[in-house]
Motif scaffolding. Sequence first.
Motif, PDB file in Angstrom:
ATOM      1  N   ASN A   1      23.811  12.392  20.973  1.00  0.00           N
ATOM      2  CA  ASN A   1      23.555  11.918  19.614  1.00  0.00           C
ATOM      3  C   ASN A   1      22.201  11.199  19.524  1.00  0.00           C
ATOM      4  N   ALA A   2      21.912  10.377  20.518  1.00  0.00           N
ATOM      5  CA  ALA A   2      20.659   9.607  20.490  1.00  0.00           C
ATOM      6  C   ALA A   2      19.445  10.524  20.679  1.00  0.00           C
ATOM      7  N   TYR A   3      19.601  11.555  21.506  1.00  0.00           N
ATOM      8  CA  TYR A   3      18.479  12.471  21.790  1.00  0.00           C
ATOM      9  C   TYR A   3      18.775  13.837  21.165  1.00  0.00           C
TER      10      TYR A   3
ATOM     11  N   ALA B   1      19.557   4.340  25.181  1.00  0.00           N
ATOM     12  CA  ALA B   1      20.219   4.787  23.953  1.00  0.00           C
ATOM     13  C   ALA B   1      21.259   3.757  23.529  1.00  0.00           C
ATOM     14  N   VAL B   2      21.275   3.480  22.255  1.00  0.00           N
ATOM     15  CA  VAL B   2      22.286   2.569  21.691  1.00  0.00           C
ATOM     16  C   VAL B   2      22.929   3.293  20.507  1.00  0.00           C
ATOM     17  N   ALA B   3      24.232   3.203  20.400  1.00  0.00           N
ATOM     18  CA  ALA B   3      24.950   3.873  19.300  1.00  0.00           C
ATOM     19  C   ALA B   3      24.429   3.359  17.960  1.00  0.00           C
TER      20      ALA B   3
ATOM     21  N   THR C   1      25.789   2.521  15.340  1.00  0.00           N
ATOM     22  CA  THR C   1      26.568   1.389  14.800  1.00  0.00           C
ATOM     23  C   THR C   1      26.184   0.056  15.438  1.00  0.00           C
ATOM     24  N   HIS C   2      25.464   0.106  16.566  1.00  0.00           N
ATOM     25  CA  HIS C   2      25.207  -1.128  17.324  1.00  0.00           C
ATOM     26  C   HIS C   2      23.719  -1.459  17.445  1.00  0.00           C
ATOM     27  N   ARG C   3      22.893  -0.758  16.674  1.00  0.00           N
ATOM     28  CA  ARG C   3      21.441  -0.948  16.837  1.00  0.00           C
ATOM     29  C   ARG C   3      20.925  -2.239  16.196  1.00  0.00           C
ATOM     30  N   LEU C   4      19.729  -2.624  16.625  1.00  0.00           N
ATOM     31  CA  LEU C   4      19.013  -3.797  16.111  1.00  0.00           C
ATOM     32  C   LEU C   4      19.795  -5.096  16.302  1.00  0.00           C
ATOM     33  N   GLN C   5      20.531  -5.158  17.400  1.00  0.00           N
ATOM     34  CA  GLN C   5      21.241  -6.394  17.763  1.00  0.00           C
ATOM     35  C   GLN C   5      20.836  -6.856  19.155  1.00  0.00           C
ATOM     36  N   GLY C   6      19.736  -6.316  19.666  1.00  0.00           N
ATOM     37  CA  GLY C   6      19.234  -6.773  20.958  1.00  0.00           C
ATOM     38  C   GLY C   6      19.876  -6.098  22.161  1.00  0.00           C
ATOM     39  N   HIS C   7      20.662  -5.025  21.932  1.00  0.00           N
ATOM     40  CA  HIS C   7      21.372  -4.420  23.068  1.00  0.00           C
ATOM     41  C   HIS C   7      20.430  -3.647  23.998  1.00  0.00           C
ATOM     42  N   ALA C   8      19.454  -2.933  23.432  1.00  0.00           N
ATOM     43  CA  ALA C   8      18.499  -2.234  24.308  1.00  0.00           C
ATOM     44  C   ALA C   8      17.769  -3.267  25.172  1.00  0.00           C
ATOM     45  N   ARG C   9      17.355  -4.352  24.547  1.00  0.00           N
ATOM     46  CA  ARG C   9      16.652  -5.414  25.287  1.00  0.00           C
ATOM     47  C   ARG C   9      17.538  -5.943  26.419  1.00  0.00           C
ATOM     48  N   ALA C  10      18.824  -6.140  26.133  1.00  0.00           N
ATOM     49  CA  ALA C  10      19.749  -6.670  27.150  1.00  0.00           C
ATOM     50  C   ALA C  10      19.928  -5.668  28.293  1.00  0.00           C
TER      51      ALA C  10
ATOM     52  N   PRO D   1       6.536   2.291  21.691  1.00  0.00           N
ATOM     53  CA  PRO D   1       6.246   1.127  22.547  1.00  0.00           C
ATOM     54  C   PRO D   1       6.767  -0.189  21.977  1.00  0.00           C
ATOM     55  N   ALA D   2       6.884  -0.290  20.661  1.00  0.00           N
ATOM     56  CA  ALA D   2       7.325  -1.551  20.045  1.00  0.00           C
ATOM     57  C   ALA D   2       8.698  -1.983  20.556  1.00  0.00           C
ATOM     58  N   ILE D   3       9.489  -1.019  21.003  1.00  0.00           N
ATOM     59  CA  ILE D   3      10.841  -1.344  21.485  1.00  0.00           C
ATOM     60  C   ILE D   3      10.768  -2.231  22.729  1.00  0.00           C
ATOM     61  N   TYR D   4       9.745  -2.056  23.540  1.00  0.00           N
ATOM     62  CA  TYR D   4       9.764  -2.645  24.875  1.00  0.00           C
ATOM     63  C   TYR D   4       8.818  -3.825  25.074  1.00  0.00           C
ATOM     64  N   ARG D   5       7.980  -4.122  24.095  1.00  0.00           N
ATOM     65  CA  ARG D   5       7.000  -5.203  24.307  1.00  0.00           C
ATOM     66  C   ARG D   5       7.702  -6.543  24.563  1.00  0.00           C
ATOM     67  N   SER D   6       8.764  -6.813  23.834  1.00  0.00           N
ATOM     68  CA  SER D   6       9.437  -8.116  24.010  1.00  0.00           C
ATOM     69  C   SER D   6      10.164  -8.190  25.352  1.00  0.00           C
ATOM     70  N   SER D   7      10.302  -7.055  26.044  1.00  0.00           N
ATOM     71  CA  SER D   7      10.904  -7.054  27.386  1.00  0.00           C
ATOM     72  C   SER D   7       9.836  -7.163  28.469  1.00  0.00           C
TER      73      SER D   7
HETATM   74  C1  LIG Z   1      15.547   2.818  20.481  1.00  0.00           C
HETATM   75  C2  LIG Z   1      16.927   2.176  20.632  1.00  0.00           C
HETATM   76  C3  LIG Z   1      17.398   2.349  22.072  1.00  0.00           C
HETATM   77  C4  LIG Z   1      16.821   0.689  20.291  1.00  0.00           C
HETATM   78  O1  LIG Z   1      18.058   0.050  20.563  1.00  0.00           O
HETATM   79  P1  LIG Z   1      18.426  -1.350  19.887  1.00  0.00           P
HETATM   80  O2  LIG Z   1      19.602  -1.896  20.604  1.00  0.00           O
HETATM   81  O3  LIG Z   1      18.523  -1.167  18.435  1.00  0.00           O
HETATM   82  O4  LIG Z   1      17.126  -2.208  20.236  1.00  0.00           O
HETATM   83  P2  LIG Z   1      17.055  -3.806  20.243  1.00  0.00           P
HETATM   84  O5  LIG Z   1      17.883  -4.337  19.126  1.00  0.00           O
HETATM   85  O6  LIG Z   1      17.321  -4.306  21.612  1.00  0.00           O
HETATM   86  O7  LIG Z   1      15.532  -4.040  19.882  1.00  0.00           O
HETATM   87  C5  LIG Z   1      14.537  -4.290  20.865  1.00  0.00           C
HETATM   88  C6  LIG Z   1      13.195  -4.337  20.140  1.00  0.00           C
HETATM   89  O8  LIG Z   1      12.865  -3.012  19.672  1.00  0.00           O
HETATM   90  C7  LIG Z   1      12.616  -3.034  18.277  1.00  0.00           C
HETATM   91  N1  LIG Z   1      13.110  -1.738  17.805  1.00  0.00           N
HETATM   92  C8  LIG Z   1      14.382  -1.310  17.798  1.00  0.00           C
HETATM   93  N2  LIG Z   1      14.433  -0.034  17.348  1.00  0.00           N
HETATM   94  C9  LIG Z   1      13.163   0.336  17.118  1.00  0.00           C
HETATM   95  C10 LIG Z   1      12.576   1.549  16.676  1.00  0.00           C
HETATM   96  N3  LIG Z   1      13.300   2.642  16.386  1.00  0.00           N
HETATM   97  N4  LIG Z   1      11.230   1.589  16.546  1.00  0.00           N
HETATM   98  C11 LIG Z   1      10.467   0.510  16.862  1.00  0.00           C
HETATM   99  N5  LIG Z   1      10.995  -0.673  17.295  1.00  0.00           N
HETATM  100  C12 LIG Z   1      12.310  -0.747  17.414  1.00  0.00           C
HETATM  101  C13 LIG Z   1      13.405  -4.219  17.762  1.00  0.00           C
HETATM  102  O9  LIG Z   1      12.891  -4.697  16.539  1.00  0.00           O
HETATM  103  C14 LIG Z   1      13.212  -5.201  18.897  1.00  0.00           C
HETATM  104  O10 LIG Z   1      11.941  -5.781  18.804  1.00  0.00           O
HETATM  105  P3  LIG Z   1      11.718  -7.326  19.265  1.00  0.00           P
HETATM  106  O11 LIG Z   1      12.445  -7.488  20.581  1.00  0.00           O
HETATM  107  O12 LIG Z   1      10.232  -7.428  19.367  1.00  0.00           O
HETATM  108  O13 LIG Z   1      12.351  -8.144  18.194  1.00  0.00           O
HETATM  109  C15 LIG Z   1      17.935   2.870  19.668  1.00  0.00           C
HETATM  110  O14 LIG Z   1      17.413   2.844  18.361  1.00  0.00           O
HETATM  111  C16 LIG Z   1      18.226   4.322  20.043  1.00  0.00           C
HETATM  112  O15 LIG Z   1      19.148   4.591  20.804  1.00  0.00           O
HETATM  113  N6  LIG Z   1      17.426   5.265  19.507  1.00  0.00           N
HETATM  114  C17 LIG Z   1      17.586   6.692  19.827  1.00  0.00           C
HETATM  115  C18 LIG Z   1      17.153   7.007  21.253  1.00  0.00           C
HETATM  116  C19 LIG Z   1      15.753   6.510  21.579  1.00  0.00           C
HETATM  117  O16 LIG Z   1      14.809   6.695  20.808  1.00  0.00           O
HETATM  118  N7  LIG Z   1      15.633   5.864  22.766  1.00  0.00           N
HETATM  119  C20 LIG Z   1      14.380   5.284  23.217  1.00  0.00           C
HETATM  120  C21 LIG Z   1      13.662   6.227  24.074  1.00  0.00           C
HETATM  121  S1  LIG Z   1      12.204   5.470  24.747  1.00  0.00           S
END
Ligand SMILES: CC(C)(COP(=O)(O)OP(=O)(O)OC[C@H]1O[C@@H](n2cnc3c(N)ncnc32)[C@H](O)[C@@H]1OP(=O)(O)O)[C@@H](O)C(=O)NCCC(=O)NCCS
Length: 172
Positions: A25-27, A81-83, A85-94, A118-124
């Motif tokens: 689903n995520a990919y 990948a985060v479901a 229903t659970h996105r934008l709650q810091g789970h990817a960061r965790a 890249p914006a997803i990972y800068r805070s990590s």
């Molecule tokens: C990308 C994904 C893993 C993010 O998961 P998440 O649990 O919502 O992410 P978090 O809540 O931990 O957010 C971490 C940071 O990424 C940012 N972020 C989250 N989704 C983002 C997106 N789609 N685009 C840009 N930034 C994003 C958040 O604002 C947060 O920023 P901050 O720490 O500076 O405040 C999720 O949206 C997903 O599964 N997407 C589909 C698969 C995918 O694209 N995977 C990534 C491959 S590199």
Amino acid sequence: MKLIRTALTNLPRDIAIQTQALLRNAYRDDPEPEYNYGPQLPDVVVLLLDGNFIAGHLAAYTRDVTIDTAPATIGLIGGVAVAETHRLQGHARAMVAEAHRYFVTRAIAFSVLFAASPAIYRSSGYRDMTNTTRFMDHDGTWKDLVYRDSMVAELANAHWPSRPLDLCGPTV
Ligand SMILES: CC(C)(COP(=O)(O)OP(=O)(O)OC[C@H]1O[C@@H](n2cnc3c(N)ncnc32)[C@H](O)[C@@H]1OP(=O)(O)O)[C@@H](O)C(=O)NCCC(=O)NCCS
């Protein structure tokens, strides 16, 4: 909500099936029927469990590479990948933080990933990686280039050198 870290081969069948569903689903743009971990399996996967529901996945690999021809072992992160229903709650960061804890137990000082955004990972702790990178592409050919949206995090006090990196295999 619980994070677990386990070898892929230890996943019970029902969990493995749910995990594949999450990844598919995520990919969903990926044409492959199953998520492809690549020729080398990850050392561990990090899963986020919400009760019995698999809400998140990350694959953590270790890879023997060379940096400017000197051997090194680095961490690689893929399959984040985060479901929905659970996105934008810091789970990817965790999950990334959990992967870093694993790398530190293996005395690995650097984690590298190839980001969709890249914006997803800068805070990590990740920054853009500017190294010329040699890797095996999907078609089996070797490429040397500065990989767009490749990122690196320094996990210890060591400084990541901007020298040619040979991944000695594919990206993840
Ligand atoms: C990308 C994904 C893993 C993010 O998961 P998440 O649990 O919502 O992410 P978090 O809540 O931990 O957010 C971490 C940071 O990424 C940012 N972020 C989250 N989704 C983002 C997106 N789609 N685009 C840009 N930034 C994003 C958040 O604002 C947060 O920023 P901050 O720490 O500076 O405040 C999720 O949206 C997903 O599964 N997407 C589909 C698969 C995918 O694209 N995977 C990534 C491959 S590199």
